[in-house]
Design a protein around this motif. Structure first.
Motif, PDB file in Angstrom:
ATOM      1  N   TYR A 276       0.840  -1.199   0.000  1.00 39.77           N
ATOM      2  CA  TYR A 276       0.000   0.000   0.000  1.00 39.77           C
ATOM      3  C   TYR A 276       0.873   1.247   0.000  1.00 39.77           C
ATOM      4  O   TYR A 276       2.001   1.230   0.501  1.00 39.77           O
ATOM      5  CB  TYR A 276      -0.924   0.037   1.221  1.00 39.77           C
ATOM      6  N   GLY A 277       0.337   2.322  -0.502  1.00 33.91           N
ATOM      7  CA  GLY A 277       1.060   3.587  -0.503  1.00 33.91           C
ATOM      8  C   GLY A 277       1.329   4.101   0.907  1.00 33.91           C
ATOM      9  O   GLY A 277       2.334   4.770   1.143  1.00 33.91           O
ATOM     10  N   ASP A 278       0.435   3.768   1.851  1.00 32.69           N
ATOM     11  CA  ASP A 278       0.570   4.246   3.228  1.00 32.69           C
ATOM     12  C   ASP A 278       0.189   3.137   4.206  1.00 32.69           C
ATOM     13  O   ASP A 278      -0.914   3.137   4.759  1.00 32.69           O
ATOM     14  CB  ASP A 278      -0.317   5.486   3.434  1.00 32.69           C
ATOM     15  N   PRO A 279       1.103   2.183   4.433  1.00 34.11           N
ATOM     16  CA  PRO A 279       0.781   1.096   5.364  1.00 34.11           C
ATOM     17  C   PRO A 279       0.464   1.610   6.775  1.00 34.11           C
ATOM     18  O   PRO A 279      -0.384   1.055   7.458  1.00 34.11           O
ATOM     19  CB  PRO A 279       2.034   0.230   5.391  1.00 34.11           C
ATOM     20  N   GLU A 280       1.114   2.676   7.194  1.00 34.47           N
ATOM     21  CA  GLU A 280       0.841   3.232   8.511  1.00 34.47           C
ATOM     22  C   GLU A 280      -0.590   3.757   8.579  1.00 34.47           C
ATOM     23  O   GLU A 280      -1.270   3.602   9.590  1.00 34.47           O
ATOM     24  CB  GLU A 280       1.826   4.358   8.843  1.00 34.47           C
ATOM     25  N   GLY A 281      -1.064   4.360   7.499  1.00 39.66           N
ATOM     26  CA  GLY A 281      -2.446   4.827   7.445  1.00 39.66           C
ATOM     27  C   GLY A 281      -3.417   3.664   7.573  1.00 39.66           C
ATOM     28  O   GLY A 281      -4.459   3.779   8.225  1.00 39.66           O
ATOM     29  N   TRP A 282      -3.077   2.542   6.955  1.00 36.18           N
ATOM     30  CA  TRP A 282      -3.918   1.351   7.062  1.00 36.18           C
ATOM     31  C   TRP A 282      -3.987   0.896   8.512  1.00 36.18           C
ATOM     32  O   TRP A 282      -5.069   0.607   9.038  1.00 36.18           O
ATOM     33  CB  TRP A 282      -3.354   0.232   6.174  1.00 36.18           C
ATOM     34  N   VAL A 283      -2.845   0.840   9.181  1.00 35.08           N
ATOM     35  CA  VAL A 283      -2.801   0.414  10.584  1.00 35.08           C
ATOM     36  C   VAL A 283      -3.576   1.399  11.448  1.00 35.08           C
ATOM     37  O   VAL A 283      -4.335   0.991  12.333  1.00 35.08           O
ATOM     38  CB  VAL A 283      -1.343   0.260  11.068  1.00 35.08           C
TER      39      VAL A 283
END
Length: 173
Positions: free
Chosen positions: A53-60
């Motif tokens: 994903y472009g923003d794995p932290e955003g997913w978390v």
């Protein structure tokens, strides 16, 4: 294939920010830590996909927030049910014998405890217990015998009047 080094670096670099975000939303540090850890556990389970994903932290962060919202919903539902149905009735008074038996059962190994309870309290035969526990009948008999002996020793510690009939079996059974 999941790369644990990539995930470890991602976790180390983002866990404080994610936990801080959830803490700011919930005002509860323990809840924030629990939600963040659950979100990271889910990210690890899907790391092949999430890492792309472009923003794995955003997913978390999103997953952690949703976990928090679900926790709030469950608490709200419990509170509404409590208001609607009131306080549950108190259980019947527990006799000292019953309390002593339960305390003694907690002190014996799980297999023996299961055998004693299913055989003497639920009323399963040795064959029925064998099928339910997934062990041979001989194992059930051994667990019953050893469980009775262990139970007798623990009940004897409590002295007379503990509902014990001398054979390792509660007197009300």
């Amino acid at each position: 294939m999941r790369n644990s080094f990539d995930f470890d670096a991602f976790y180390a670099g983002s866990v404080r920010r994610v936990t801080g975000y959830v803490y700011a939303v919930t005002s509860n540090r323990a809840e924030a830590e629990d939600a963040a850890q659950e979100a990271y556990a889910r990210a690890w389970q899907r790391w092949d996909k999430v890492s792309g994903y472009g923003d794995p932290e955003g997913w978390v962060r999103t997953v952690a927030f949703r976990i928090t919202v679900n926790t709030w919903r469950k608490a709200t539902t419990r509170a509404a049910a409590h208001r609607r149905h009131g306080v549950p009735d108190d259980p019947p008074d527990l006799s000292p014998d019953y309390v002593a038996i339960i305390a003694a059962l907690r002190k014996i190994p799980t297999g023996q405890r299961q055998a004693i309870v299913l055989h003497h309290l639920v009323g399963l035969s040795v064959d029925e217990l064998s099928r339910e526990a997934g062990v041979p009948a001989g194992t059930v008999k051994a667990r019953l015998s050893r469980g009775r002996q262990a139970l007798a020793a623990h009940l004897a510690e409590n002295g007379p009047g503990t509902g014990f009939n001398g054979r390792g079996v509660p007197s009300n059974v």
